[in-house]
Design a protein around this motif. Sequence first.
Motif, PDB file in Angstrom:
ATOM      1  N   ASP A   1      23.257  43.350  27.481  1.00 20.58           N
ATOM      2  CA  ASP A   1      22.214  42.965  26.526  1.00 20.58           C
ATOM      3  C   ASP A   1      20.843  43.377  27.049  1.00 20.58           C
ATOM      4  O   ASP A   1      20.483  43.067  28.186  1.00 20.58           O
TER       5      ASP A   1
ATOM      6  N   ALA B   1      16.653  45.033  25.452  1.00 16.52           N
ATOM      7  CA  ALA B   1      15.671  44.951  24.363  1.00 16.52           C
ATOM      8  C   ALA B   1      14.646  46.059  24.520  1.00 16.52           C
ATOM      9  O   ALA B   1      14.359  46.509  25.636  1.00 16.52           O
TER      10      ALA B   1
ATOM     11  N   SER C   1      24.090  45.429  23.197  1.00 14.21           N
ATOM     12  CA  SER C   1      23.197  44.809  22.214  1.00 14.21           C
ATOM     13  C   SER C   1      21.768  45.055  22.677  1.00 14.21           C
ATOM     14  O   SER C   1      21.471  44.977  23.866  1.00 14.21           O
ATOM     15  N   THR C   2      20.915  45.390  21.734  1.00 18.04           N
ATOM     16  CA  THR C   2      19.503  45.514  22.047  1.00 18.04           C
ATOM     17  C   THR C   2      18.705  44.823  20.948  1.00 18.04           C
ATOM     18  O   THR C   2      19.278  44.320  19.975  1.00 18.04           O
ATOM     19  N   LYS C   3      17.394  44.766  21.119  1.00 23.78           N
ATOM     20  CA  LYS C   3      16.553  43.967  20.229  1.00 23.78           C
ATOM     21  C   LYS C   3      15.300  44.741  19.841  1.00 23.78           C
ATOM     22  O   LYS C   3      14.836  45.597  20.596  1.00 23.78           O
ATOM     23  N   THR C   4      14.773  44.380  18.688  1.00 27.89           N
ATOM     24  CA  THR C   4      13.512  44.959  18.236  1.00 27.89           C
ATOM     25  C   THR C   4      12.580  43.852  17.760  1.00 27.89           C
ATOM     26  O   THR C   4      13.011  42.914  17.084  1.00 27.89           O
TER      27      THR C   4
ATOM     28  N   GLN D   1      19.487  43.403  17.214  1.00 27.76           N
ATOM     29  CA  GLN D   1      19.041  42.033  16.990  1.00 27.76           C
ATOM     30  C   GLN D   1      17.539  41.973  16.701  1.00 27.76           C
ATOM     31  O   GLN D   1      16.753  42.643  17.382  1.00 27.76           O
TER      32      GLN D   1
ATOM     33  N   HIS E   1      14.270  40.313  17.353  1.00 30.03           N
ATOM     34  CA  HIS E   1      13.901  39.671  18.608  1.00 30.03           C
ATOM     35  C   HIS E   1      12.926  38.514  18.388  1.00 30.03           C
ATOM     36  O   HIS E   1      11.728  38.713  18.235  1.00 30.03           O
ATOM     37  N   ASN E   2      13.465  37.302  18.300  1.00 28.49           N
ATOM     38  CA  ASN E   2      12.690  36.068  18.202  1.00 28.49           C
ATOM     39  C   ASN E   2      11.647  36.082  17.083  1.00 28.49           C
ATOM     40  O   ASN E   2      10.486  35.737  17.304  1.00 28.49           O
TER      41      ASN E   2
ATOM     42  N   THR F   1      17.924  36.872  17.449  1.00 33.10           N
ATOM     43  CA  THR F   1      17.694  35.983  18.587  1.00 33.10           C
ATOM     44  C   THR F   1      16.542  35.050  18.230  1.00 33.10           C
ATOM     45  O   THR F   1      15.673  35.411  17.438  1.00 33.10           O
TER      46      THR F   1
ATOM     47  N   GLN G   1      21.681  34.840  19.131  1.00 32.62           N
ATOM     48  CA  GLN G   1      21.404  34.667  20.565  1.00 32.62           C
ATOM     49  C   GLN G   1      20.345  33.576  20.697  1.00 32.62           C
ATOM     50  O   GLN G   1      19.280  33.648  20.063  1.00 32.62           O
TER      51      GLN G   1
END
Length: 341
Positions: free
Chosen positions: A47, A49, A73-76, A104, A106-107, A139, A159
């Motif tokens: 994992d 990001a 898995s990565t995040k943007t 994902q 990202h928050n 996430t 997440q």
Amino acid sequence: MQTVTLGRTGITVGKNGFGALPIQRISMEEAKALLRRAFDGGIRFFDTARGYTDSEEKIGAALSDVRSEIFISTKTMAKNAAEFNEHLETSLRNLRTDYIDIIQFHNPAFCPRPGGEDGLYDAALAAQQAGKVRFIGITNHRLPVAQEAVDSGLYATLQFPFSYLASEKDVALAQSAAQAGMGFIAMKALSGGLISNSAAAYAWMAQYPHVLPIWGVQRMSELEEFLSYNENPPALTEEIQAVIARDREELAGNFCRGCGYCMPCPAGIDIPTCARMKLLLGRAPVEWNVTPEAQAKMAKVAECLHCNKCAGHCPYSLDTPKLLEENLAFYKDFMAHYQAK
């Protein structure tokens, strides 16, 4: 080896995920060695990001030749569709792959939905239809947003911070994700480094067979601990339960989780480190936090502008300036005694 299936994704891996945030702090060669050892030791879920500086590049450099054997898995943190597409292309390039297993959001402060003015979900859906993304996840550190994501039925995975310091509401969230057929990825499984007993962390997490913990490691010795649990998983013994009870008592209430959403600080303060210094001194080797570099970081706290931007961005609604002041006072007293020895 204990395994976890991430809900309706069907992704099944060992109950040891690799959280790649910390590898941005080490060199490329150190990171490659760590990642390769993780793979050789049986870890298959990684994992990262876009926001983790060069973390994606390090994974690409270390594991591109075994891409078909791992899940990424990565995040943007994109704010619109154009930015999403730009981030995705950068991630694909950095990771040296032509697809992401789980992309994902990202928050985000809200739950992206189809037809939204931001265009985020529609962009992710288009990327999925183009084969660049297999599953769409989210996430979050905010319980209401996370619960909305579960209830929406739009996301394959969630997440969320989850450790033996979790509240009853956090546990209920994890259970509702399972009931919705949603994969649950546990970030902050060591509570940002405040949980120092990895066996206790692993044993507690084993109670939740649908939860995949991602352990943030940057040292080979830390990684080897978790790899050893593949064949010899720790049991939730009375001794380990006592460790958990002590930690829950000590860390109950308001403490900085080290998530970093308060950053950057206009005064240049390393808030996630400085706001936890009292706890770090008691839970990590003292030598790590009394160096000239550590002292310089803590001295910066005196330059706080009291702008309250950090408090405004804290997903846990902490009074961050007050935490910084308290930790600085404790650190000064600690250093006076330490240097007098």
